[in-house]
Write an enzyme that holds these catalytic residues in place. Structure first.
Site, PDB file in Angstrom:
ATOM      1  N   LYS A  19       0.852  -1.202   0.000  1.00  0.00           N
ATOM      2  CA  LYS A  19       0.000   0.000   0.000  1.00  0.00           C
ATOM      3  C   LYS A  19       0.886   1.250   0.000  1.00  0.00           C
ATOM      4  CE  LYS A  19      -3.434   2.322   2.815  1.00  0.00           C
ATOM      5  NZ  LYS A  19      -4.387   2.277   3.911  1.00  0.00           N
TER       6      LYS A  19
ATOM      7  N   GLU B  16      10.577  -4.724   4.450  1.00  0.00           N
ATOM      8  CA  GLU B  16      10.641  -6.135   4.040  1.00  0.00           C
ATOM      9  C   GLU B  16      10.329  -6.265   2.548  1.00  0.00           C
ATOM     10  OE1 GLU B  16       8.995  -4.972   6.677  1.00  0.00           O
ATOM     11  OE2 GLU B  16       8.994  -6.417   8.344  1.00  0.00           O
TER      12      GLU B  16
ATOM     13  N   GLY C  40      -4.830  -1.803   4.857  1.00  0.00           N
ATOM     14  CA  GLY C  40      -3.999  -2.920   4.391  1.00  0.00           C
ATOM     15  C   GLY C  40      -4.638  -4.279   4.661  1.00  0.00           C
ATOM     16  N   ARG C  41      -5.145  -4.463   5.881  1.00  0.00           N
ATOM     17  CA  ARG C  41      -5.698  -5.784   6.235  1.00  0.00           C
ATOM     18  C   ARG C  41      -7.110  -6.006   5.694  1.00  0.00           C
ATOM     19  NH1 ARG C  41      -4.547  -2.500  10.367  1.00  0.00           N
ATOM     20  NH2 ARG C  41      -6.189  -1.719  11.728  1.00  0.00           N
TER      21      ARG C  41
ATOM     22  N   GLU D 135      -4.566  -6.639  14.893  1.00  0.00           N
ATOM     23  CA  GLU D 135      -4.076  -5.320  14.480  1.00  0.00           C
ATOM     24  C   GLU D 135      -5.223  -4.307  14.568  1.00  0.00           C
ATOM     25  OE1 GLU D 135      -2.335  -4.264  10.387  1.00  0.00           O
ATOM     26  OE2 GLU D 135      -0.529  -4.713  11.496  1.00  0.00           O
TER      27      GLU D 135
ATOM     28  N   HIS E 117      -4.738 -33.283  17.391  1.00  0.00           N
ATOM     29  CA  HIS E 117      -3.580 -34.100  17.778  1.00  0.00           C
ATOM     30  C   HIS E 117      -2.431 -33.236  18.263  1.00  0.00           C
ATOM     31  CE1 HIS E 117      -5.547 -37.695  16.195  1.00  0.00           C
ATOM     32  NE2 HIS E 117      -6.079 -36.834  15.341  1.00  0.00           N
TER      33      HIS E 117
ATOM     34  N   LYS F 203       9.541  -0.959  14.231  1.00  0.00           N
ATOM     35  CA  LYS F 203      10.107  -0.638  12.909  1.00  0.00           C
ATOM     36  C   LYS F 203      11.211   0.406  13.045  1.00  0.00           C
ATOM     37  CE  LYS F 203       5.904  -1.068  10.069  1.00  0.00           C
ATOM     38  NZ  LYS F 203       4.933  -0.331   9.259  1.00  0.00           N
TER      39      LYS F 203
HETATM   40  O1  F6P Z   1       3.303  -2.895   9.750  1.00  0.00           O
HETATM   41  C1  F6P Z   1       1.953  -3.144   9.642  1.00  0.00           C
HETATM   42  C2  F6P Z   1       1.454  -2.838   8.263  1.00  0.00           C
HETATM   43  O2  F6P Z   1       1.371  -1.460   8.074  1.00  0.00           O
HETATM   44  C3  F6P Z   1       0.111  -3.503   8.008  1.00  0.00           C
HETATM   45  O3  F6P Z   1      -0.940  -2.790   8.507  1.00  0.00           O
HETATM   46  C4  F6P Z   1       0.131  -3.644   6.535  1.00  0.00           C
HETATM   47  O4  F6P Z   1      -0.815  -4.573   6.093  1.00  0.00           O
HETATM   48  C5  F6P Z   1       1.556  -4.101   6.311  1.00  0.00           C
HETATM   49  O5  F6P Z   1       2.299  -3.374   7.257  1.00  0.00           O
HETATM   50  C6  F6P Z   1       2.102  -3.884   4.941  1.00  0.00           C
HETATM   51  O6  F6P Z   1       2.054  -2.546   4.561  1.00  0.00           O
HETATM   52  P1  F6P Z   1       2.236  -2.137   3.054  1.00  0.00           P
HETATM   53  O7  F6P Z   1       1.147  -2.737   2.256  1.00  0.00           O
HETATM   54  O8  F6P Z   1       2.193  -0.633   3.041  1.00  0.00           O
HETATM   55  O9  F6P Z   1       3.580  -2.652   2.595  1.00  0.00           O
END
Ligand code: F6P
Length: 535
Positions: free
Chosen positions: A196, A202, A254-255, A340, A371, A500
């Site tokens: 987003k 990452e 995002g979620r 979240e 199990h 972060k």
């Molecule tokens: O760190 C949490 C977060 O902001 C989530 O809410 C989001 O889904 C995820 O990181 C990834 O964010 P982006 O889509 O901006 O890379």
């Protein structure tokens, strides 16, 4: 007395009542089951009685749920700490106008959806190719909401998968991208960078690794990249052509984003028709949530059961147990969606919450969990409300006998949790096995199940795209309702920021280019050991 206090008093009064007793009068199973579309939601195996249900519904009314629900659907800026509307529902109800700041946002949503459909068809039908031929593999690079939704959905809708293979890379651990790319042909691979913000460390680190990997064999790596983001300036700076950039607005959290561009990998896998069927299923759940009376409203009831268990019975966790192997990533998806969203310590106006926020959510598919951790659910000292999910039939007609066993196990677990096994019953069983005296007593005690442990069951005919869309929308709205009752903002996530920031500051300490002045002794000592142990 406030409704909250009345509920606390009621919960205390019925604390020791056996759930099974509630079935002695009337038709509890029917009265505490709600049906809508393809779904049957049975919450009769909980300690909620008519009085509790009435109070819980009044609690929702008192929290102004009806007005707040309408505010969400109509584009009001209910995400107050970020000044944003919350309109993921607009991504699955493409024919109705929705205004934000006086402007109908739907023409843009429809245009992006049409572009996604066009691109998906081009890839699936071989008009868009890699530099070595038709696309065979898609690698979605994203994390959190830009990964969990599509990754879960591709697995869930496996029987409908007739497009390129899909792979998901999320972790910054190089092992993830290394193991994913190994064996893939760069000349027939499409890389989708899903973020987003297009700043997540990452995702951007993995995207650069993927670009280097592709550049080793492919002349124009950027031509095999697509981007899903709200930040078109950043996707351009990364070198991705606007024709393959699918944008969305900041009012899609995002979620909550798998219904739009973030779902591109799923659309490539199952095709636009099945993707749209999923949207229709979610839209049907939206319509139900928006119009059904609160006491017959699936997301509202699921939320009220959650609030009852967490806030009034004091059960700190809940287990999500899909008896559906293809929903094996649903618990991980719900961990982000629920924790979240509702893991907050202050109310909308910044005041400390006078009660707990959302519960810990966890789970695994049945029967595997049986199990592993069900031991604790049945005999541990803590009560863990369980949310079972089950399809009446599977996608494998030849294996219908296996599905029957699966269903029998699912129903048996909720029955066992409620019924338990008394000391007298356990003693009788062990006596029949020939035990006597002190040994009989000792062994019997280990075989007692306290019972009266609450569970709900969500039943649906089959895990089709429509049903799957409905399940995810059901849980999204459940989280919304719980957030409204708790008075928190379910749509920000400030709690992820501190870690972060600190990680960014620690990277130079690990490299040895910063002495980490101001950091605590433990963190500095661990960093020094990492440096020393590195080969
Ligand atoms: O760190 C949490 C977060 O902001 C989530 O809410 C989001 O889904 C995820 O990181 C990834 O964010 P982006 O889509 O901006 O890379």
């Amino acid at each position: 007395m406030t409704i909250w206090t009345e509920l606390l008093t009621h919960a205390e009064a019925v604390k020791t009542r056996r759930i099974a007793e509630l079935f002695e009068n009337g038709n509890r199973a029917a009265e505490f089951t709600c049906e809508s579309g393809p779904f049957v939601f049975d919450y009769s195996k909980t300690n909620i009685d008519a009085a509790a249900l009435d109070l819980l519904v009044r609690l929702a009314e008192d929290a102004d749920l009806v007005a707040k629900r309408e505010a969400m659907f109509t584009g009001a800026k209910i995400n107050e700490t970020e000044g944003r509307a919350v309109l993921h529902t607009a991504l699955r109800n493409l024919s109705h106008p929705v205004c934000v700041d006086g402007e109908d946002v739907m023409p843009k949503v429809r245009k992006t959806h049409a572009r996604m459909v066009g691109f998906a068809r081009d890839v699936r039908e071989g008009r868009f190719t890699g530099q070595g031929g038709a696309i065979t593999d898609v690698v979605n690079i994203g994390i959190g909401g830009s990964d969990l939704g599509p990754a879960m959905a591709v697995l869930a809708l496996g029987p409908y998968h007739n497009g390129p293979r899909c792979h998901f890379v999320s972790n910054v651990d190089g092992a993830h991208i290394h193991d994913t790319l190994r064996g893939l042909n760069p000349e027939t691979t499409l890389v989708i960078v899903a973020s987003k913000t297009f700043t997540t460390i990452e995702t951007m680190t993995n995207a650069e690794t993927a670009r280097r990997w592709m550049a080793q064999t492919v002349k124009d790596p950027a031509a095999q990249f697509a981007a899903l983001s709200t930040a078109s300036d950043k996707t351009a700076a990364f070198g991705i052509h606007p024709a393959r950039v699918f944008g969305f607005e900041d009012w899609v959290g995002g979620r909550y984003s798998m219904w739009g561009p973030i779902g591109l990998s799923l659309m490539l896998a199952i095709g636009p028709e099945q993707f749209d069927a999923m949207l229709r299923g979610a839209a049907a759940m939206d319509a139900h949530f928006r119009t059904a009376p609160l006491a017959q409203n699936l997301p509202v009831l699921l939320a009220l059961v959650g609030i009852w268990h967490n806030q009034f019975c004091g059960y700190a966790t809940r287990a999500v147990l899909p008896y559906d192997q293809r929903l094996s990533r649903l618990p991980a998806y719900l961990q982000q969606l629920e924790m979240e969203s509702n893991g907050k310590r202050v109310s909308m106006d910044g005041a400390d919450l006078p009660y707990h926020s959302g519960p810990v959510v966890w789970g695994e598919p049945g029967t595997n969990g049986q199990h592993a951790f069900y031991q604790l659910i049945h005999q541990g000292t803590r009560v863990i409300p369980c949310e079972f999910m089950l399809a009446a039939e599977g996608h494998e007609p030849d294996l219908a006998h296996q599905h029957l066993l699966l269903a029998a196990n699912c129903l048996a677990q909720s029955e066992a949790l409620m019924r338990g096994r008394s000391l007298a019953e356990a003693t009788e069983i062990m006596r029949k096995k020939g035990l006597t005296g002190a040994e009989l007593e000792r062994q019997a005690r280990h075989r007692v199940f306290p019972g009266s442990r609450p569970s709900t069951t969500l039943l649906y005919p089959k895990l089709t795209p429509e049903v799957f869309g409905g399940i995810v929308a059901l849980y999204e709205h459940r989280v919304f309702v719980e957030g409204v009752i708790l008075g928190i903002n379910s749509f920000d996530q400030w709690g992820v920021e501190l870690g972060k920031e600190l990680a960014l500051a620690l990277a130079p300490v690990l490299e040895g280019t910063s002495d980490g002045a101001g950091k605590d002794g433990s963190t500095l000592a661990l960093a020094a050991r990492v440096r020393a142990l590195r080969g």
